[in-house]
Design a protein around this motif. Structure first.
Motif, PDB file in Angstrom:
ATOM      1  N   SER A   7      45.292 -34.538  -1.513  1.00 41.42           N
ATOM      2  CA  SER A   7      46.233 -34.665   0.362  1.00 41.42           C
ATOM      3  C   SER A   7      45.488 -35.710   1.522  1.00 41.42           C
ATOM      4  O   SER A   7      45.912 -36.063   2.254  1.00 41.42           O
ATOM      5  CB  SER A   7      46.230 -32.930   0.826  1.00 41.42           C
ATOM      6  OG  SER A   7      46.940 -32.663   0.200  1.00 41.42           O
ATOM      7  N   LEU A   8      44.376 -35.403   0.995  1.00 40.92           N
ATOM      8  CA  LEU A   8      43.503 -35.976   1.662  1.00 40.92           C
ATOM      9  C   LEU A   8      43.460 -36.678   1.449  1.00 40.92           C
ATOM     10  O   LEU A   8      43.186 -38.218   2.187  1.00 40.92           O
ATOM     11  CB  LEU A   8      41.562 -35.425   1.108  1.00 40.92           C
ATOM     12  CG  LEU A   8      40.802 -33.826   1.975  1.00 40.92           C
ATOM     13  CD1 LEU A   8      39.957 -33.588   1.689  1.00 40.92           C
ATOM     14  CD2 LEU A   8      40.990 -34.015   3.127  1.00 40.92           C
ATOM     15  N   LYS A   9      43.695 -37.658   0.089  1.00 47.52           N
ATOM     16  CA  LYS A   9      43.701 -39.213   0.407  1.00 47.52           C
ATOM     17  C   LYS A   9      44.869 -39.631   0.192  1.00 47.52           C
ATOM     18  O   LYS A   9      44.589 -40.713   1.145  1.00 47.52           O
ATOM     19  CB  LYS A   9      43.364 -39.108  -1.084  1.00 47.52           C
ATOM     20  CG  LYS A   9      41.625 -39.264  -2.295  1.00 47.52           C
ATOM     21  CD  LYS A   9      41.839 -39.304  -3.502  1.00 47.52           C
ATOM     22  CE  LYS A   9      40.552 -39.356  -3.861  1.00 47.52           C
ATOM     23  NZ  LYS A   9      40.997 -39.531  -5.508  1.00 47.52           N
ATOM     24  N   GLU A  10      46.109 -38.516   0.553  1.00 48.95           N
ATOM     25  CA  GLU A  10      46.781 -39.542   1.245  1.00 48.95           C
ATOM     26  C   GLU A  10      46.939 -39.166   2.622  1.00 48.95           C
ATOM     27  O   GLU A  10      47.458 -40.719   3.005  1.00 48.95           O
ATOM     28  CB  GLU A  10      48.493 -38.313   0.745  1.00 48.95           C
ATOM     29  CG  GLU A  10      49.810 -38.928   1.152  1.00 48.95           C
ATOM     30  CD  GLU A  10      50.175 -37.683   0.582  1.00 48.95           C
ATOM     31  OE1 GLU A  10      51.587 -37.881   1.167  1.00 48.95           O
ATOM     32  OE2 GLU A  10      50.146 -36.746  -0.485  1.00 48.95           O
ATOM     33  N   SER A  11      46.218 -38.283   3.346  1.00 49.96           N
ATOM     34  CA  SER A  11      46.095 -38.554   4.732  1.00 49.96           C
ATOM     35  C   SER A  11      45.859 -39.572   5.110  1.00 49.96           C
ATOM     36  O   SER A  11      45.841 -40.519   6.288  1.00 49.96           O
ATOM     37  CB  SER A  11      45.114 -37.472   5.288  1.00 49.96           C
ATOM     38  OG  SER A  11      46.250 -36.673   4.515  1.00 49.96           O
ATOM     39  N   LYS A  12      43.974 -40.074   4.005  1.00 55.57           N
ATOM     40  CA  LYS A  12      43.746 -41.679   4.128  1.00 55.57           C
ATOM     41  C   LYS A  12      43.972 -42.510   4.247  1.00 55.57           C
ATOM     42  O   LYS A  12      44.002 -43.591   5.256  1.00 55.57           O
ATOM     43  CB  LYS A  12      42.382 -41.373   3.458  1.00 55.57           C
ATOM     44  CG  LYS A  12      40.961 -42.378   4.168  1.00 55.57           C
ATOM     45  CD  LYS A  12      40.153 -42.393   2.483  1.00 55.57           C
ATOM     46  CE  LYS A  12      39.065 -43.062   3.331  1.00 55.57           C
ATOM     47  NZ  LYS A  12      37.605 -42.895   2.273  1.00 55.57           N
ATOM     48  N   THR A  13      44.816 -42.442   3.500  1.00 52.06           N
ATOM     49  CA  THR A  13      45.699 -43.878   2.870  1.00 52.06           C
ATOM     50  C   THR A  13      47.160 -43.689   4.507  1.00 52.06           C
ATOM     51  O   THR A  13      46.990 -45.185   4.538  1.00 52.06           O
ATOM     52  CB  THR A  13      46.896 -43.820   1.959  1.00 52.06           C
ATOM     53  OG1 THR A  13      45.904 -43.595   0.567  1.00 52.06           O
ATOM     54  CG2 THR A  13      47.643 -44.825   1.969  1.00 52.06           C
ATOM     55  N   THR A  14      47.349 -42.831   4.766  1.00 51.79           N
ATOM     56  CA  THR A  14      48.252 -43.308   5.986  1.00 51.79           C
ATOM     57  C   THR A  14      47.554 -43.064   6.972  1.00 51.79           C
ATOM     58  O   THR A  14      48.338 -44.456   7.656  1.00 51.79           O
ATOM     59  CB  THR A  14      49.279 -42.102   6.201  1.00 51.79           C
ATOM     60  OG1 THR A  14      49.087 -40.953   5.065  1.00 51.79           O
ATOM     61  CG2 THR A  14      50.241 -41.370   7.179  1.00 51.79           C
ATOM     62  N   TYR A  15      46.722 -42.879   7.772  1.00 54.65           N
ATOM     63  CA  TYR A  15      45.620 -43.207   8.478  1.00 54.65           C
ATOM     64  C   TYR A  15      46.034 -44.863   8.896  1.00 54.65           C
ATOM     65  O   TYR A  15      45.816 -45.836   9.434  1.00 54.65           O
ATOM     66  CB  TYR A  15      44.475 -42.539   8.560  1.00 54.65           C
ATOM     67  CG  TYR A  15      43.443 -43.083   9.556  1.00 54.65           C
ATOM     68  CD1 TYR A  15      43.655 -43.152  11.198  1.00 54.65           C
ATOM     69  CD2 TYR A  15      42.836 -43.937   8.901  1.00 54.65           C
ATOM     70  CE1 TYR A  15      43.251 -43.002  12.565  1.00 54.65           C
ATOM     71  CE2 TYR A  15      41.895 -43.507  10.668  1.00 54.65           C
ATOM     72  CZ  TYR A  15      41.958 -43.834  11.941  1.00 54.65           C
ATOM     73  OH  TYR A  15      41.272 -44.324  13.002  1.00 54.65           O
ATOM     74  N   LEU A  41      36.030 -40.764   9.698  1.00 59.52           N
ATOM     75  CA  LEU A  41      37.102 -40.060   8.386  1.00 59.52           C
ATOM     76  C   LEU A  41      35.846 -39.496   7.596  1.00 59.52           C
ATOM     77  O   LEU A  41      36.606 -38.220   7.097  1.00 59.52           O
ATOM     78  CB  LEU A  41      38.328 -41.117   7.944  1.00 59.52           C
ATOM     79  CG  LEU A  41      39.175 -40.967   7.563  1.00 59.52           C
ATOM     80  CD1 LEU A  41      39.864 -39.638   8.249  1.00 59.52           C
ATOM     81  CD2 LEU A  41      40.009 -41.779   7.685  1.00 59.52           C
ATOM     82  N   ILE A  98      36.232 -35.471   5.414  1.00 61.32           N
ATOM     83  CA  ILE A  98      36.884 -35.762   4.535  1.00 61.32           C
ATOM     84  C   ILE A  98      35.657 -34.647   3.501  1.00 61.32           C
ATOM     85  O   ILE A  98      36.149 -33.999   2.775  1.00 61.32           O
ATOM     86  CB  ILE A  98      37.447 -36.868   3.585  1.00 61.32           C
ATOM     87  CG1 ILE A  98      38.688 -37.056   4.448  1.00 61.32           C
ATOM     88  CG2 ILE A  98      37.634 -36.470   2.295  1.00 61.32           C
ATOM     89  CD1 ILE A  98      39.240 -38.874   3.651  1.00 61.32           C
TER      90      ILE A  98
END
Length: 307
Positions: free
Chosen positions: A131-139, A158, A162
């Motif tokens: 979830s954290l990796k996905e949020s980072k990629t989305t950002y 960021l 994390i």
């Protein structure tokens, strides 16, 4: 005759549980509502029958969860079934509501940890990290879409956030378990009462008081953290940080409870209480200090003596 009645009621409760589970798994909007009342039929049965019969119903709930939802639904059946067993047993033995809440939080925490470990061991899925990796990629993709370069300071901030979330996973799991147990109690106990089950009630929030020992634990952890000064990433650092966050949350709850007590003492309206609650969130540091003072110096007793 008695065994027939128990079997019939157990089968009925399992049927209701299965319908609710199907809604949780396959009906988007109603499933969210059904999720919070999923343990209701099992709590009702456990509060009315012996622990042995309740264990049979728990096994039935797990089997039905596997049959209707496969391996993914089995942890859900185990979590809500074991939670219902503890809640029902507590109601049957006339535990106070706080004891039921703490026991339920503990059971939910165990189930969350088991589910987290099994998802990594068998499915190679780390829900938190993914979830954290996905949020980072989305950002990062949002920055690219608006035509902004990736500021190194923002990236470092960021990454630090994390890392902090990953370090605080034990405290976050505990918080999830506590909030989940509280929501299930608040939603299901009034329904159980209407169904004729004598459920306990919480004291008013303004009367909540933590044991004084919590304050000493908090001070002890602060002293240890200042003396040891553990390096980031070590087990000691992780342990101290998690315990500190949990204790700070408890101090904030104590402080907010005192504010409610003070509002009641002054005869303030419910509208002011709502305002106090909203304002307290961005001022948690001050609320936490107030909780420490209240716990350490008995502010409530002093106010009552003056009146």
């Amino acid at each position: 005759m008695k065994n027939t009645r128990v079997i019939t009621q157990g089968a009925l409760m399992l049927a209701i549980f299965t319908v609710l589970l199907l809604m949780v798994l396959y009906v988007p909007f109603l499933g969210t509502v059904a999720f919070f009342v999923l343990p209701l039929p099992l709590i009702f049965f456990s509060a009315s029958h012996s622990i042995a019969n309740s264990l049979y119903v728990l096994l039935g709930a797990m089997l039905l969860s596997f049959l209707v939802g496969g391996p993914v639904a089995l942890p859900l059946g185990l979590a809500f079934g074991s939670l219902a067993l503890v809640m029902g047993w507590g109601i049957r033995n006339k535990w106070d509501k706080l004891r039921i809440f703490l026991s339920s939080t503990f059971i939910l925490l165990i189930n969350i940890v088991i589910g987290f470990v099994l998802s990594i061991a068998f499915f190679n899925i780390n829900i938190v990290e993914d979830s954290l990796k996905e949020s980072k990629t989305t950002y990062y993709s949002l920055l690219e879409q608006v035509g902004q370069d990736q500021d190194q300071r923002i990236i470092e901030s960021l990454n630090s956030s994390i890392q902090l979330i990953q370090t605080l996973m034990p405290a976050l799991f505990l918080g999830m378990a506590a909030i989940g147990a509280l929501l299930i109690i608040v939603i299901n106990f009034p329904i159980l009462k209407r169904l004729g089950i004598p459920v306990p009630v919480f004291k008013p929030f303004r009367e909540w008081m933590l044991p004084k020992s919590i304050l000493w634990y908090y001070l002890l952890v602060l002293v240890v953290s200042m003396i040891a000064q553990p390096e980031e990433g070590t087990y000691l650092y992780t342990a101290i940080l998690n315990v500190l966050y949990v204790l700070q949350t408890l101090m904030a709850v104590q402080g907010l409870s005192f504010l409610y007590f003070f509002a009641h003492y002054k005869g303030w309206s419910k509208g002011i209480l709502v305002g106090i609650t909203i304002i307290s969130f961005p001022l948690l540091y001050i609320v936490r200090i107030l909780g420490i003072i209240d716990l350490g110096f008995n502010l409530r007793e002093r106010l009552q003596r003056k009146s």
